[in-house]
Design a protein around this motif. Sequence first.
Motif, short mmCIF file in Angstrom:
data_model
loop_
_atom_site.label_atom_id
_atom_site.label_comp_id
_atom_site.label_asym_id
_atom_site.label_seq_id
_atom_site.Cartn_x
_atom_site.Cartn_y
_atom_site.Cartn_z
N PHE A 1 17.36 22.98 39.75
CA PHE A 1 17.56 24.10 38.84
C PHE A 1 18.46 23.70 37.66
CE2 PHE A 1 20.17 28.04 37.96
CZ PHE A 1 19.21 28.66 37.18
N GLU A 2 19.56 23.01 37.97
CA GLU A 2 20.47 22.59 36.89
C GLU A 2 19.80 21.57 35.98
OE1 GLU A 2 23.21 23.99 36.14
OE2 GLU A 2 23.30 25.27 37.93
N ALA A 3 19.02 20.66 36.57
CA ALA A 3 18.29 19.69 35.74
C ALA A 3 17.29 20.39 34.83
CB ALA A 3 17.59 18.67 36.64
N ALA A 4 16.59 21.38 35.37
CA ALA A 4 15.62 22.12 34.56
C ALA A 4 16.30 22.86 33.42
CB ALA A 4 14.83 23.10 35.45
N ALA B 1 8.15 20.64 28.83
CA ALA B 1 7.23 20.21 29.89
C ALA B 1 7.99 19.67 31.09
CB ALA B 1 6.28 19.15 29.34
N ARG B 2 9.04 18.87 30.82
CA ARG B 2 9.84 18.32 31.92
C ARG B 2 10.58 19.44 32.66
NH1 ARG B 2 11.95 13.17 32.90
NH2 ARG B 2 12.77 13.15 35.03
N ILE C 1 11.46 22.76 37.53
CA ILE C 1 11.69 24.05 38.18
C ILE C 1 10.52 24.42 39.10
CG2 ILE C 1 10.69 25.58 36.43
CD1 ILE C 1 13.96 26.06 38.44
N ASP C 2 9.30 23.97 38.76
CA ASP C 2 8.16 24.20 39.66
C ASP C 2 8.38 23.49 40.99
OD1 ASP C 2 6.81 25.80 37.90
OD2 ASP C 2 5.50 24.22 37.13
N GLN C 3 8.99 22.33 40.93
CA GLN C 3 9.29 21.60 42.16
C GLN C 3 10.26 22.40 43.03
OE1 GLN C 3 10.82 17.67 41.42
NE2 GLN C 3 10.99 17.14 43.58
N LEU D 1 11.08 29.45 29.52
CA LEU D 1 10.27 28.31 29.09
C LEU D 1 8.97 28.77 28.45
CD1 LEU D 1 10.79 25.93 32.16
CD2 LEU D 1 11.86 25.75 29.89
N TYR D 2 8.35 29.76 29.04
CA TYR D 2 7.12 30.31 28.45
C TYR D 2 7.43 30.96 27.10
CZ TYR D 2 4.27 29.48 32.60
OH TYR D 2 3.56 28.88 33.62
N ARG D 3 8.64 31.51 26.98
CA ARG D 3 9.03 32.09 25.69
C ARG D 3 9.12 31.01 24.62
NH1 ARG D 3 14.18 34.00 26.45
NH2 ARG D 3 15.13 32.69 24.85
N ARG D 4 9.65 29.83 25.01
CA ARG D 4 9.68 28.71 24.07
C ARG D 4 8.27 28.33 23.61
NH1 ARG D 4 14.38 25.21 24.78
NH2 ARG D 4 16.15 26.65 24.86
N GLU D 5 7.33 28.44 24.53
CA GLU D 5 5.95 28.08 24.22
C GLU D 5 5.17 29.24 23.61
OE1 GLU D 5 4.94 24.85 27.69
OE2 GLU D 5 5.16 26.94 28.32
N ARG D 6 5.86 30.40 23.49
CA ARG D 6 5.28 31.61 22.90
C ARG D 6 4.05 32.09 23.69
NH1 ARG D 6 8.26 32.61 18.82
NH2 ARG D 6 7.00 34.39 18.14
N LYS D 7 4.10 31.90 25.00
CA LYS D 7 3.07 32.42 25.89
C LYS D 7 3.61 33.73 26.48
CE LYS D 7 1.32 27.82 27.06
NZ LYS D 7 1.09 26.81 28.14
N PHE D 8 3.54 34.78 25.67
CA PHE D 8 4.29 36.00 25.97
C PHE D 8 3.76 36.77 27.17
CE2 PHE D 8 5.34 35.49 21.36
CZ PHE D 8 6.66 35.15 21.56
#
Length: 909
Positions: free
Chosen positions: A182-185, A195-196, A201-203, A231-238
């Motif tokens: 979590f902290e790394a993500a 992407a990283r 966080i998926d892991q 993260l999805y907000r960064r990608e604008r996948k609202f």
Amino acid sequence: MAGGQLRAQTSRTELQKAATDVAKKSSPSEQTRKLPVFIATWQRQGYGIDTSYVRMHLNVAKAFYLTNNIDKAIAYCKQVIRFYASESTAFLDPEDCLAAYYRLCYFQNEVGQLKAARETVLSGLRFGQKYPKSEWVASLYSTLAYIYNVEGDFEKAAQIGEQGAQIGQLAGDRESRVNCLFEAAKAYRSLNRVARAHQTIDQAIQIMKTSGVKDRDDASLALYYDLKATLYRRERKFDRVKEYFDKALAINISLKDTTGIANCYVDLGNYYFETRQYSQAERVLTEAARIHPALINRARALNNLGGVYWKQGQFKRGLVAYQQGIETLIPGFAGKTNVRVLPSLDAVRFCPHKDFLLSIIQDKADTWLDSAKATGSQPCFRLASDTYKLADKIIDFMRWDHTGEGSKLFWREKTRSMYERAIETAYRLKGPAQAFYFLEKSRAVMLADKLNELGARQQLTEGQIEEEQLLRRNVAQRQEELAAIPPGDRVAYSKAQTSLLDEQDKLDSFLKRLEVTNPSYYRYRYDSTTVSLARLQTYLKGRNASFVSYFAGDSAFYVLRVSKDNAQLICQKANGYTSDVKAFMALLSASGTINQRPLFARFLALGNGLYRRLLAPLQLPGGSVIVSPDGGFLPFEVLSESADHPAFAINRYAFSYAYSARLLLRESPSRSSLMAGMQGGDFLGIAPVRFAASLKQNTLNGSDGALEAIAGRFGVHTLLTHEGATRGAFQREAPHYRIIQLFTHAVANDADQEPTLYFADSTLKLSELGDGRLPATQLAVLTACKTGVGVDQRGEGVFSLARGFAALGVTSVVSTLWSVEDNVTYELTKLFYQYLDEGYEKDIALQKAKLDLAQSADLLPNQWAGLILIGDTRPLERASPWRWAAGLILVAGGSWVSTRWARRRQKLV
């Protein structure tokens, strides 16, 4: 011994059982009353230190924490750690010591003692090196990653988080493993490696799912879903943003987790803000600021709320929200009701959360600027400028604390937009002096930090390093104690503030001593001063020169012209500049390209466009021009007044370049350096010719003639060639010569490799050039392949081999921007020497050499324009008609250039 009452004499076994029963069955409050009595009885009866005794301390520490007596909790954890410092207690269980380290850093972090917590974690990890499979070691890693994230050192946070996840897997500790992931993500998100971050966080989510954890049963999953949403907000996948925020919020509501709910509201507010749903954003952010128990996140909510008002043009409400956020981060700040008031530099310096404070101050400055643009209010423009200056000071303070190169680069990239807005403010105020200040600071200090990390620290003794670390720890501890005091406790706040000021005075006194005893270290680590516009104008007056500095922003392009009498700031549209420069440099640096008619026409058109942008509006008088570039160097000499035929700027101007005005004025040779040059030799020439097989470098045959021709101009000279041209010989001899010339391979433009010179036996890296000074030197000429290019760290100047020599005290450097043909280089260098010998200033000598060569040989611009002068332009001093009184000349032939080499000889006048 019912009820925890002890007899006068209680056996060890009875005490052990009583302590265990109390720890398991009693409330924390009861434990804080009974366990200290058991500990005192144990001591009185002389039972000695064993595992039971240690665990009494651990249990009572936890109990005191749960009853909000954190000072005592910390004290008991420290006592456990002290038990393990003695060899007589080597039999104790190391897991208990690691538990004490973890709890201590956790408690310290809870009261805001971040730096003290970091020191505790590092000590715990050193202790735990022998126990890599301990779950406590994995927990320490997750805490350390968290601390680095809070401090803004994201590169380290990501690295530590990844390492901790691996250790958690070895230890079979699911909780620590996912916490580390979590902290790394989070760190990857801050570094914009989206992407990283998703992958990491998926892991963590997958580990939780495969462990049978249900969504509504674990608060950690709420955090992970919240992170996914951002993260999805960064990608604008609202659509995915709302999906994951709803998941996180549902878990927190189910668990009645006020902190989790407030965190979701903060992030959800950002989502509403970005999608321009301002009323919803205002609602959730207001609630988050009201209910959030953590001061940092409350300030974050207030900052975001201010942004909502700002974007709606409700500037006054936005400024009020920012003031409330500042007060949250700086207890005792008295400007809550007056939006014009800024915190003092001391208050900012002592704030433990400067990254959050920087965001608030920067947004406040942007709000003042937009308010001024909307109303035309000059006072608002001035308030914006003052606020940007405070944000700039915060960046300076943060630079001193950060260590990760990527993190520092991240902060510079993040703040670049701030400098653009600050320069815009100066432009609207018609304030060239303010614009000059921000242009200089936009160059920032990454380069100096890099040099410090590479070599400057080696100048301190072990004692000085330890003293500096101790003083910084003391300041950090007092700083965090101050931040942890509840609002309204004026007595405690005043006492803590006095203690902090005392520790800061001790650190400041130490730094003042360093400025005298270790000036290079001080300069690269702590000196963030700038030169004034007036001082630069005095410098220009003495040289009858002009100074040009420019800033390529995202929305505007600024050019500042400074002469001895006045200064002018010009604003242009930014569109097309970066792509034009890239195309122009590609044509110049590609061998044989512009000898084709269509490409030469393209080259002239690009050069004319850049001329009209960079030079024509300035109406500079002919003569010397000093250029301070924004990022990589651009050869102004070949910018053309005409798009139809060659009318190069070199015909009117003698150009030189400076990383910044501050470095230009600092690099002017001092009287002491000139005296050192008088006492040394005239010329040192080095030519390895052949290199050790392990270096895998081509042999450079035939260069001895070129070296000998140059050496013949000088009196006392030494030539080191073949096996005598070693790294050690160069390091030993270089400080004693005014002129040093190297014909060798050089690597200076690889993003993953430190700039390097090649010698017969080995290589010399930038950080190994010496102790920070070459006292007898003034001029370096580096004609290898792209020695001036380095890694272009936008806004930070060029970090390259040439800059490395300048950092050692070499006041002037001539460097190449692309591969140069060897014969042309020899002739150009020879002409340059000729004009220097005739007493010309360095920039004019190089201008005349280029013009002579271009006209006599009918050469294309890419054959003569790649050599540029960086730094001081004054003529070389003469000790006598036969001796040069200054100079380091390094001609570094690369593996890309076929050069000629010399043999060793020595001649005395």
